[in-house]
Design an enzyme around this catalytic site. Sequence first.
Site, PDB file in Angstrom:
ATOM      1  CB  CYS A  42      39.040 -12.124  65.351  1.00  0.00           C
ATOM      2  SG  CYS A  42      38.738 -11.455  66.986  1.00  0.00           S
ATOM      3  CB  CYS A  44      40.895  -9.152  66.143  1.00  0.00           C
ATOM      4  SG  CYS A  44      41.056 -10.633  67.141  1.00  0.00           S
TER       5      CYS A  44
END
Length: 163
Positions: free
Chosen positions: A84, A87
């Site tokens: 991600c 993230c």
Amino acid sequence: MLSRLKIAGKAVSRAGPEVSRAWAAHWAGAPPLDQIEVRPKGFCSDVSPSPIKELKSDAEYQAVVKAAAEDNASSVIQFTAAWCGPCRMIAPVLEQLSRDYGDQATFYKVDIDNDAIAATVGAAGVTGVPTFTFLRGTQRIAQFSGADRNALKNHVVNLIAMG
């Protein structure tokens, strides 16, 4: 590229290691390279371990929540994934918040791709990453998804203020 350079009175016609050393010492005012300590990439001796604890199983998550319930403690949980991009982008912000507020709240992260904690991910209602859950004891105070640094900081500050 330099075609001719003199090092210690000797003409050098190609850019080899001796040219690199000479330029490094000249421009940086640095000591000779043999006097410089070389460390592995990414090594920094003044960085302490992350205060963010990774939860790796449903049982570990339940134990943390139970302990938080007993103390009515504040917890911040990030549901994340290695693949991600957002993230990874928000990770340094969470890291700094955990250092700033780590004495008032406990910070955790959960990898949603870890099958050993899949029940927790489902029970938390995680549909996207990053997702942040803010708990006071066992009560969910707030939850949001996305890499919004201002929202993250505001939620952490509000959670601490409740305390």
